[in-house]
Scaffold this active site. Structure first.
Site, PDB file in Angstrom:
ATOM      1  NE  ARG A 130      -4.553  -1.870   2.512  1.00 46.28           N
ATOM      2  CZ  ARG A 130      -3.884  -3.138   2.940  1.00 46.28           C
ATOM      3  NH1 ARG A 130      -3.201  -2.185   3.365  1.00 46.28           N
ATOM      4  NH2 ARG A 130      -4.860  -3.629   3.260  1.00 46.28           N
ATOM      5  CE  LYS A 152       0.414  13.620 -15.162  1.00 49.84           C
ATOM      6  NZ  LYS A 152       0.606  13.849 -16.851  1.00 49.84           N
ATOM      7  CD  GLU A 194       9.331  15.604 -23.096  1.00 52.84           C
ATOM      8  OE1 GLU A 194       9.241  16.760 -23.505  1.00 52.84           O
ATOM      9  OE2 GLU A 194       8.846  14.547 -23.683  1.00 52.84           O
ATOM     10  CE  LYS A 235       7.162  17.064 -14.771  1.00 58.40           C
ATOM     11  NZ  LYS A 235       6.996  15.643 -15.337  1.00 58.40           N
ATOM     12  CD  GLU A 245      -1.720  16.894 -17.684  1.00 63.20           C
ATOM     13  OE1 GLU A 245      -0.607  16.618 -16.883  1.00 63.20           O
ATOM     14  OE2 GLU A 245      -2.390  17.338 -18.422  1.00 63.20           O
ATOM     15  NE  ARG A 249       2.009  17.321 -14.469  1.00 64.28           N
ATOM     16  CZ  ARG A 249       2.433  15.904 -13.296  1.00 64.28           C
ATOM     17  NH1 ARG A 249       1.791  15.969 -11.938  1.00 64.28           N
ATOM     18  NH2 ARG A 249       3.714  15.541 -13.238  1.00 64.28           N
ATOM     19  CG  ASN A 253      -0.239  17.971 -21.985  1.00 63.63           C
ATOM     20  OD1 ASN A 253       0.771  16.448 -20.798  1.00 63.63           O
ATOM     21  ND2 ASN A 253      -1.002  17.399 -21.213  1.00 63.63           N
ATOM     22  CG  HIS A 256       2.882  15.915 -25.229  1.00 61.73           C
ATOM     23  ND1 HIS A 256       4.540  16.998 -25.143  1.00 61.73           N
ATOM     24  CD2 HIS A 256       4.220  15.559 -24.375  1.00 61.73           C
ATOM     25  CE1 HIS A 256       5.069  16.435 -24.593  1.00 61.73           C
ATOM     26  NE2 HIS A 256       4.930  15.527 -24.069  1.00 61.73           N
ATOM     27  CG  HIS A 260       1.358  11.624 -27.269  1.00 59.21           C
ATOM     28  ND1 HIS A 260       0.236  12.228 -26.118  1.00 59.21           N
ATOM     29  CD2 HIS A 260       1.961  11.216 -26.508  1.00 59.21           C
ATOM     30  CE1 HIS A 260       0.417  12.015 -25.001  1.00 59.21           C
ATOM     31  NE2 HIS A 260       2.521  11.316 -25.463  1.00 59.21           N
ATOM     32  CG  HIS A 274       7.386  10.917 -25.634  1.00 57.72           C
ATOM     33  ND1 HIS A 274       6.898  10.966 -26.204  1.00 57.72           N
ATOM     34  CD2 HIS A 274       8.143  12.042 -25.030  1.00 57.72           C
ATOM     35  CE1 HIS A 274       6.253  11.771 -25.575  1.00 57.72           C
ATOM     36  NE2 HIS A 274       7.080  12.381 -24.590  1.00 57.72           N
TER      37      HIS A 274
HETATM   38  N1  LIG Z   1       5.952  10.104 -15.244  1.00 50.33           N
HETATM   39  C1  LIG Z   1       6.017  10.898 -15.831  1.00 50.33           C
HETATM   40  O1  LIG Z   1       5.455  11.884 -16.069  1.00 50.33           O
HETATM   41  C2  LIG Z   1       7.117  10.722 -17.442  1.00 50.33           C
HETATM   42  C3  LIG Z   1       7.394  12.073 -18.139  1.00 50.33           C
HETATM   43  C4  LIG Z   1       7.911  11.734 -19.628  1.00 50.33           C
HETATM   44  C5  LIG Z   1       7.474   9.912 -20.024  1.00 50.33           C
HETATM   45  N2  LIG Z   1       7.623   9.728 -19.543  1.00 50.33           N
HETATM   46  C6  LIG Z   1       7.398   7.966 -20.028  1.00 50.33           C
HETATM   47  O2  LIG Z   1       8.562   7.485 -19.906  1.00 50.33           O
HETATM   48  C7  LIG Z   1       9.117   6.912 -20.893  1.00 50.33           C
HETATM   49  C8  LIG Z   1      10.581   7.201 -21.262  1.00 50.33           C
HETATM   50  O3  LIG Z   1      11.186   7.344 -21.155  1.00 50.33           O
HETATM   51  P1  LIG Z   1      12.762   7.309 -21.183  1.00 50.33           P
HETATM   52  O4  LIG Z   1      12.699   7.577 -22.861  1.00 50.33           O
HETATM   53  O5  LIG Z   1      13.890   7.479 -21.138  1.00 50.33           O
HETATM   54  O6  LIG Z   1      12.596   5.963 -22.449  1.00 50.33           O
HETATM   55  P2  LIG Z   1      13.805   4.257 -21.987  1.00 50.33           P
HETATM   56  O7  LIG Z   1      13.614   4.273 -19.882  1.00 50.33           O
HETATM   57  O8  LIG Z   1      13.273   3.500 -22.000  1.00 50.33           O
HETATM   58  O9  LIG Z   1      14.712   4.823 -21.909  1.00 50.33           O
HETATM   59  C9  LIG Z   1      15.425   4.650 -22.640  1.00 50.33           C
HETATM   60  C10 LIG Z   1      16.566   3.406 -23.529  1.00 50.33           C
HETATM   61  O10 LIG Z   1      17.694   4.232 -23.037  1.00 50.33           O
HETATM   62  C11 LIG Z   1      18.493   2.806 -21.973  1.00 50.33           C
HETATM   63  N3  LIG Z   1      19.091   3.481 -21.541  1.00 50.33           N
HETATM   64  C12 LIG Z   1      18.957   4.445 -20.392  1.00 50.33           C
HETATM   65  N4  LIG Z   1      19.789   5.027 -19.575  1.00 50.33           N
HETATM   66  C13 LIG Z   1      21.300   5.345 -19.821  1.00 50.33           C
HETATM   67  C14 LIG Z   1      22.616   5.089 -19.593  1.00 50.33           C
HETATM   68  N5  LIG Z   1      22.566   5.776 -19.109  1.00 50.33           N
HETATM   69  N6  LIG Z   1      23.120   4.340 -21.012  1.00 50.33           N
HETATM   70  C15 LIG Z   1      22.686   3.709 -21.055  1.00 50.33           C
HETATM   71  N7  LIG Z   1      21.640   3.882 -21.815  1.00 50.33           N
HETATM   72  C16 LIG Z   1      20.613   3.740 -21.312  1.00 50.33           C
HETATM   73  C17 LIG Z   1      17.445   2.579 -21.837  1.00 50.33           C
HETATM   74  O11 LIG Z   1      17.568   1.112 -21.600  1.00 50.33           O
HETATM   75  C18 LIG Z   1      16.567   2.402 -23.259  1.00 50.33           C
HETATM   76  O12 LIG Z   1      16.579   1.028 -23.959  1.00 50.33           O
HETATM   77  C19 LIG Z   1       8.099   5.883 -21.612  1.00 50.33           C
HETATM   78  O13 LIG Z   1       7.315   5.824 -21.278  1.00 50.33           O
HETATM   79  C20 LIG Z   1       7.119   8.086 -21.150  1.00 50.33           C
HETATM   80  O14 LIG Z   1       5.309   7.112 -20.646  1.00 50.33           O
HETATM   81  C21 LIG Z   1       6.923   9.813 -18.103  1.00 50.33           C
HETATM   82 ZN   LIG Z   2       6.945  14.168 -23.286  1.00 54.41          ZN
END
Ligand SMILES: NC(=O)c1ccc[n+]([C@@H]2O[C@H](COP(=O)([O-])OP(=O)(O)OC[C@H]3O[C@@H](n4cnc5c(N)ncnc54)[C@H](O)[C@@H]3O)[C@@H](O)[C@H]2O)c1
Ligand SMILES: [Zn+2]
Length: 376
Positions: A130, A152, A194, A235, A245, A249, A253, A256, A260, A274
């Site tokens: 929990r 999030k 971003e 942020k 949001e 907030r 987007n 986005h 998206h 992304h």
């Molecule tokens: N929670 C939020 O507010 C929020 C905001 C934006 C995006 N997201 C989410 O984030 C995700 C995308 O995140 P991302 O772009 O970081 O992708 P990811 O976590 O998939 O990382 C991208 C790639 O880089 C590799 N990697 C990560 N760090 C590394 C490092 N230091 N050295 C070598 N390789 C490395 C990973 O293994 C992966 O293959 C999506 O699922 C998206 O929905 C969430």
């Molecule tokens: Zn984004």
């Protein structure tokens, strides 16, 4: 003058959320002090690191060492890399592993990875027993400026991305900018979209600074820490004003809604990451705003030129493997944002640094605009 032996002090950005407030600590080489920072917050806690295989290869040993230096007991769970990990199946396995590892209330989950690990581990921490405390140690640029901040957490559903999740704030974010040195260049570039977004949505001076300094940011100089700190501050301010949001907030987007749609049309695949989709989406938001005479065309061109200079896609023809069809895109846009009586909500701009929420955009106008983009 004698150069300092150590790098500059880390930059601290606070996310002001009352009893759930926390610090984002930003600096090169911070991983070695992870344990010390955790002990200051939760003396005696044990830590379970959740990470993926790619990150583990480069940084897991250093993370354990950083914890051991403060006598923190640590174990690990390593998941497969990639977006598919944000699934019920992986969440279930992760929660069961957390319980099997006897992580108690009072212990900590540490999300060591990009947005995928952060979203998944954060959600597991929100629901296991929990609710467990967790620490974000983002290892991608996107993670350091976006996904690790704001609480999030989510997994994906067959109905769409991030539809199952919770708001669960971390107790600390440690952004070690040296971890980004091992990130594939394409992932770094995508995360940069971003960063540019914060300038484009609300901080024209930051955007101008980025135009002059983005190369140093990519190369790993002090500009990197500064840009990450400015992004986190932006942020954090929006999150503190509007945690769930319901208003402001939503400015985060920018790019986005269009983005998206393209990301989904490409199947969330390697074809369009992304951040790449967001760069394209922001370029379209500026183009669309200029068309509505909200800002001079030259200013939209300036925003777009910077994204293109950094190697990001800014035109539909930049998408590898051909452009998606108009009907597909319009269906995705309608799904993404609630359509009220044929009107869509978009983040538009009155200039660089001047985004606003527009609720009255007609689907027909968006369709005509996209049709022009796809044929032009
Ligand atoms: N929670 C939020 O507010 C929020 C905001 C934006 C995006 N997201 C989410 O984030 C995700 C995308 O995140 P991302 O772009 O970081 O992708 P990811 O976590 O998939 O990382 C991208 C790639 O880089 C590799 N990697 C990560 N760090 C590394 C490092 N230091 N050295 C070598 N390789 C490395 C990973 O293994 C992966 O293959 C999506 O699922 C998206 O929905 C969430
Ligand atoms: Zn984004």
């Amino acid at each position: 003058m004698t150069k300092p032996l150590r790098g500059a002090d880390p930059i601290v950005v606070n996310v002001a959320l009352g009893s759930r407030a926390y610090d984002i600590v930003i600096g090169r080489g911070l991983l070695s002090s992870l344990g010390m920072r955790i002990t200051a917050l939760r003396p005696g806690a044990a830590a379970l690191i959740v990470t993926d295989e790619n990150v583990a290869r480069h940084h897991l040993a250093a993370a354990h060492a950083g914890l051991r230096a403060a006598n923190i007991r640590s174990s690990e769970i390593v998941i497969d890399p990639g977006e598919q990990a944000k699934s019920w199946r992986t969440l279930e396995a992760l929660c069961e592993n957390i319980l099997a590892a006897r992580v108690e209330r009072g212990d900590l989950v540490i999300a060591l990875g990009g947005g995928v690990v952060g979203d998944l581990a954060g959600f597991a921490a929100a629901v296991a027993r929990r609710g467990l405390d967790y620490v974000q140690v983002p290892t991608t640029l996107l993670g350091q400026v976006d996904s690790s901040v704001g609480g999030k957490t989510a997994i994906n559903s067959s109905h769409g991305k991030n539809l199952i999740g919770a708001f669960h704030q971390p107790i600390l974010v440690v952004a070690d900018t040296a971890l980004l040195d091992t990130l594939p260049p394409r992932e770094f570039r995508a995360g940069y979209a971003e960063v540019a977004k914060y300038g484009l949505l609300g901080d024209a001076a930051f955007f101008t600074w980025l135009e002059a300094n983005w190369r140093e940011l990519f190369a790993g100089g002090p500009a990197r820490e500064h840009a990450i700190a400015v992004s986190c501050r932006a942020k954090a301010a929006l999150v503190a004003r509007d945690e769930r949001e319901t208003g402001d907030r939503a400015l985060l987007n920018l790019g986005h809604t269009f983005g998206h749609a393209f990301e989904a049309a490409c199947g969330f695949s390697e074809r369009l990451l992304h951040g790449e989709a967001i760069a394209l989406g922001m370029a379209l938001a500026f183009e669309f705003s200029a068309r509505r005479s909200l800002l001079p065309k030259a200013e939209a061109d300036r925003a777009i030129a910077h994204l293109a200079a950094a190697g990001l896609p800014t035109h539909v023809r930049d998408i590898a493997g051909g452009t998606p069809g108009l009907d597909t895109l319009m269906n995705l846009i309608a799904q993404d944002k609630k359509v009220k009586r044929g009107k869509l909500t978009f983040i538009l701009v009155r200039g660089i640094g001047a985004a606003f929420v527009a609720h009255d955009i007609s689907a027909a106008e968006v369709r005509a605009f996209l049709e022009e983009q796809l044929s032009g």
